[in-house]
Design an enzyme around this catalytic site. Structure first.
Site, short mmCIF file in Angstrom:
data_model
loop_
_atom_site.label_atom_id
_atom_site.label_comp_id
_atom_site.label_asym_id
_atom_site.label_seq_id
_atom_site.Cartn_x
_atom_site.Cartn_y
_atom_site.Cartn_z
N TYR A 59 -9.39 61.60 55.13
CA TYR A 59 -8.95 62.04 53.80
C TYR A 59 -7.67 62.88 53.91
O TYR A 59 -7.63 63.90 54.59
CB TYR A 59 -10.03 62.88 53.11
CG TYR A 59 -11.27 62.12 52.70
CD1 TYR A 59 -11.31 60.73 52.69
CD2 TYR A 59 -12.42 62.79 52.31
CE1 TYR A 59 -12.44 60.04 52.31
CE2 TYR A 59 -13.57 62.11 51.92
CZ TYR A 59 -13.57 60.73 51.93
OH TYR A 59 -14.70 60.06 51.55
N SER A 223 -18.66 56.63 44.33
CA SER A 223 -18.03 56.02 43.15
C SER A 223 -19.04 55.73 42.05
O SER A 223 -19.08 54.60 41.52
CB SER A 223 -17.26 54.75 43.52
OG SER A 223 -16.34 54.41 42.52
N LEU A 225 -18.88 56.53 39.13
CA LEU A 225 -18.14 56.27 37.89
C LEU A 225 -17.20 55.07 38.05
O LEU A 225 -16.32 54.85 37.22
CB LEU A 225 -17.35 57.51 37.47
CG LEU A 225 -18.20 58.76 37.20
CD1 LEU A 225 -17.32 59.93 36.80
CD2 LEU A 225 -19.25 58.48 36.12
N ALA A 226 -17.40 54.31 39.13
CA ALA A 226 -16.63 53.07 39.35
C ALA A 226 -15.13 53.31 39.31
O ALA A 226 -14.38 52.62 38.61
CB ALA A 226 -17.03 52.01 38.34
N GLY A 228 -13.53 55.58 37.94
CA GLY A 228 -13.07 56.08 36.65
C GLY A 228 -13.31 55.11 35.51
O GLY A 228 -13.17 55.49 34.33
N LEU A 230 -16.07 54.00 34.30
CA LEU A 230 -17.19 54.40 33.46
C LEU A 230 -16.97 55.73 32.74
O LEU A 230 -17.87 56.23 32.08
CB LEU A 230 -18.47 54.46 34.30
CG LEU A 230 -18.96 53.12 34.84
CD1 LEU A 230 -20.14 53.29 35.79
CD2 LEU A 230 -19.33 52.17 33.69
N GLY A 232 -14.83 55.77 30.39
CA GLY A 232 -14.50 55.28 29.06
C GLY A 232 -13.04 55.38 28.69
O GLY A 232 -12.66 55.04 27.57
N LYS A 233 -12.20 55.81 29.65
CA LYS A 233 -10.79 55.99 29.29
C LYS A 233 -10.01 54.68 29.29
O LYS A 233 -8.90 54.62 28.73
CB LYS A 233 -10.13 56.98 30.24
CG LYS A 233 -10.07 56.55 31.71
CD LYS A 233 -9.49 57.66 32.57
CE LYS A 233 -9.51 57.31 34.05
NZ LYS A 233 -8.99 58.41 34.88
#
Length: 358
Positions: A59, A223, A225-226, A228, A230, A232-233
């Protein structure tokens, strides 16, 4: 639930929070956070009661480990924090850099004993500690025998340089073989598996999660939220310039599928009903799945982290869980069909028989 609703990670005595702070954003890069911002995120997670921090040697070129080590040292919190880092990816030559003069060192990556010892010694220095609580094999290299991996990591547990080890991004059979070898040899084995798991990535339910439960390994989704999606943006009619998935990213445009847009539509409906954000509902869903012990969340700001932590307060109704399950369900594969009611009745002479684990 809260971050102090601690639970054991797999069949072990390692006690962790239900949300783990991922630090891939700590350090330089397009989606990175500078030292001051990273420290604020770290402090906010700790102030909320979180005790599980996850980093990796790859990272931000090692800067993430350096930041985490500094923050833990400055706060004198080493004994309170479950510190996890990873080995496996090769940092000697970036796959993203063009026209490099020479190839990298093959022994600077993978799960061979030579690299594991090299990687661990380097991580310990950056993290300013003499032991790691949880050492992840970041990715399966497809070459090193499982016996060598179990032997090397088990020796490091016995030497006290790591307390536990676990696997990320590997076939289910490999994790199961490692657990079986360790059990039969009466040596330390893996206590967890880290896999991509979310409403739009449920394929691990077929093999990985059953294997983890049978072998006593806790499941840690990455992940959730996949990338980002998920949150919704992203909008179906225009995904450009919205966030990480709009440009170069590890997922490409794979998240923008018709199936996933349908899942997002139901997720948005449930979020409106709960008066919560889609991200909080998506996190609540994955935290409620069987075998999931701690879920990895990253953040680029304190407000983003706080929103994610608030997901621990969400309780989905049976109807909401059912709608999310149905819209995101995958077609059953070969393995699942083997225990279908019809097949089971064929095996047991027309009777329905339930196994001890359900």
């Amino acid at each position: 639930m809260s971050l102090t609703h601690y639970r054991a990670l797999g069949r072990s005595g390692l006690v962790v929070s239900p949300l783990c702070l991922g630090t891939m954003t700590f350090g330089p890069g397009d989606w990175g956070v500078d030292e001051a911002g990273s420290r604020a995120i770290f402090d906010a997670y700790r102030d909320a009661g979180g005790n599980f921090v996850d980093t990796a040697d790859i990272y931000t070129g090692g800067v993430s480990e350096e930041f985490v080590g500094k923050f833990i040292n400055d706060t004198g919190s080493r004994d309170e924090i479950v510190l996890a880092t990873k080995f496996g990816f090769n940092g000697s030559r970036s796959p993203l850099a063009a026209n490099q003069a020479r190839a990298g060192n093959p022994h600077a990556g993978g799960a061979g004993s030579k690299n594991i010892h090299r990687a661990l010694d380097a991580s310990l220095k950056r993290l300013r500690t003499d032991y790691i609580d949880l050492y992840w094999m970041h990715i399966w290299d497809g070459v090193t025998p499982v016996e060598e991996i179990v032997q090397t990591l088990g020796d490091l547990v016995r030497a006290g340089k790591i307390r536990h080890y676990a696997f990320s991004d590997m076939p289910a059979w490999l994790a199961m073989k490692a657990a079986t070898l360790a059990t039969e040899r009466r040596v330390p084995g893996p206590i967890a598996m880290q896999v991509e798991y979310s409403l739009v990535a449920r394929d691990v339910e077929a093999e990985h999660i059953p294997a983890a439960q049978d072998a006593g390994m806790g499941v840690m989704p990455w992940s959730p939220l996949a990338g980002g999606f998920l949150t919704g943006k992203y909008k179906r009619d225009d995904t450009s310039g919205t966030g990480r998935l709009s440009g170069a990213n590890p997922f490409g445009d794979s998240k923008f599928s018709d199936r996933n847009w349908d899942i997002l539509a139901v997720l948005n409906e449930v979020a409106a009903e709960q008066e919560r954000t889609p991200a909080q509902i998506a996190l609540a869903w994955v935290m409620a799945q069987r075998g999931v012990i701690s879920t990895l969340v990253g953040a680029r700001s304190v407000s983003q982290l706080s929103g994610n932590i608030s997901a621990t307060e969400v309780t989905l109704t049976d109807d909401q869980m059912s709608r999310l399950d149905q819209v995101s369900a995958l077609a059953s594969g070969f393995s699942a069909s083997l225990t279908a009611p019809m097949i089971r009745r064929m095996v047991y002479g027309g009777h329905g028989v339930t196994g001890w684990a359900g």
